[in-house]
Design a protein around this motif. Structure first.
Motif, short mmCIF file in Angstrom:
data_model
loop_
_atom_site.label_atom_id
_atom_site.label_comp_id
_atom_site.label_asym_id
_atom_site.label_seq_id
_atom_site.Cartn_x
_atom_site.Cartn_y
_atom_site.Cartn_z
N ARG A 1 -69.48 6.68 52.67
CA ARG A 1 -68.62 6.14 53.85
C ARG A 1 -67.22 5.78 53.55
N VAL A 2 -66.94 5.39 52.31
CA VAL A 2 -65.70 5.02 51.81
C VAL A 2 -64.87 6.22 51.96
N ASP A 3 -63.60 5.89 52.31
CA ASP A 3 -62.22 6.50 52.54
C ASP A 3 -61.17 6.00 52.11
N ILE A 4 -60.61 6.45 50.81
CA ILE A 4 -59.39 5.90 50.27
C ILE A 4 -58.24 6.73 50.71
N GLY A 5 -58.20 7.42 51.70
CA GLY A 5 -57.13 8.47 52.05
C GLY A 5 -56.93 9.57 50.96
N THR A 6 -55.50 9.67 50.76
CA THR A 6 -54.90 10.81 49.70
C THR A 6 -54.78 10.07 48.42
N LYS A 7 -55.19 9.03 48.15
CA LYS A 7 -54.58 8.39 46.65
C LYS A 7 -55.29 8.89 45.59
N PRO A 8 -54.33 9.40 44.51
CA PRO A 8 -55.00 9.77 43.34
C PRO A 8 -55.65 8.87 42.46
N PRO A 9 -56.45 9.13 41.62
CA PRO A 9 -57.21 8.48 40.62
C PRO A 9 -56.39 7.26 40.00
N LYS B 1 -47.24 10.83 35.70
CA LYS B 1 -47.00 12.03 36.42
C LYS B 1 -47.92 12.35 37.79
N GLU B 2 -49.05 12.06 37.73
CA GLU B 2 -50.00 12.31 38.77
C GLU B 2 -49.43 11.41 40.23
N MET B 3 -48.95 10.03 39.77
CA MET B 3 -48.47 9.18 40.91
C MET B 3 -47.20 9.65 41.46
N SER B 4 -46.45 10.54 40.80
CA SER B 4 -45.05 11.16 41.30
C SER B 4 -45.31 12.10 42.48
#
Length: 266
Positions: free
Chosen positions: A169-177, A192-195
């Protein structure tokens, strides 16, 4: 079953506005705390492209924050400066983090905890505590969805409800690891992934022009930038052409409808 108590309740009416301390508050299911920026859709991260159910409210352990401040030697500050909605006494930061994926009882209301809340450079700059992001990583609370609303008050009990673990059920939205990796531990690939690439920024601005601008203005208020210069410029291009584009598209669509109607009548 270990339980804590509500030590303080905070809301702010909009992004970057001062927080207000409350003795009681009304929780609205799927919305947030009555009068708070995230219930009003005026928070720093209220943009449509940042949507996630855990935006309803945040909780933080006062014990956990105080322990981390003492351990790292950082200068203490008011818990209100962290801008978390519910400050809890009697539960450790680990106990709070372990609530992710579980339902939580708070007063007579019920929450679902979706993710850990991580400190951001906006919070670090506003608190004027260099190193806050790394020093308080893992103790800055959790993001929750309100399942059952009602009134809560300072002193109410807070505890994880047994047999409610629902990891799917956990939903963190579109946040990358990389979002959940402490800044000092991020690799070049993580950074780079955060950019956010300019093209994605353009799409985000098209989705929510006000939200795009609001997050940048909040960061700018403390001398920071949310968007890279290239991403922000790309978004501004969309902001400047979106309305004329929509007007032209509407006129074109209306012209087609009128043309078809005339042909049918003829």
């Amino acid at each position: 079953m270990k339980e804590g108590k509500i030590k303080a309740i905070y809301i702010a009416h909009k992004a970057a506005a001062s927080v207000e301390s409350l003795k009681t508050a009304k929780l609205i299911p799927g919305v947030g705390i009555e009068g708070d920026r995230y219930a009003l859709q005026t928070g720093t991260y209220s943009a449509k492209f940042m949507n996630e159910p855990g935006k309803d409210l945040t909780m933080v352990s006062a014990d956990g924050v105080e322990e981390a401040i003492a351990r790292t030697g950082m200068e203490p500050f008011s818990m209100g400066d962290l801008r978390r909605n519910i400050v809890i006494r009697g539960l450790s930061a680990k106990a709070l983090n372990d609530m992710v994926g579980h339902e939580v009882s708070i007063g007579k209301s019920r929450l679902f905890v979706h993710r850990r809340t991580v400190p951001c450079k906006y919070r670090e700059a506003q608190c004027k505590r260099p190193g806050l992001m790394n020093n308080l990583w893992g103790v800055c609370g959790v993001n929750c969805e309100i399942l059952q609303g009602g009134e809560i008050r300072v002193g109410d009990a807070v505890f994880m409800m047994p047999n409610t673990h629902q990891p799917d059920r956990v939903d963190i939205g579109t946040k990358p690891p990389a979002f959940f990796i402490r800044p000092i531990d991020r690799s070049a690939e993580d950074v780079k992934e955060m950019s956010i690439p300019p093209f994605i920024a353009m799409i985000m601005c098209f989705m929510d022009q006000e939200g795009f601008q609001r997050v940048q203005e909040a960061y700018s208020s403390v001398g920071q930038n949310f968007w890279s210069p290239n991403a922000y410029r790309a978004g501004l291009i969309v902001k400047n052409v979106k309305m004329p584009f929509l007007v032209a598209a509407s006129i074109a669509a209306l012209s087609v409808v009128i043309s078809i109607a005339l042909q049918v009548r003829g």
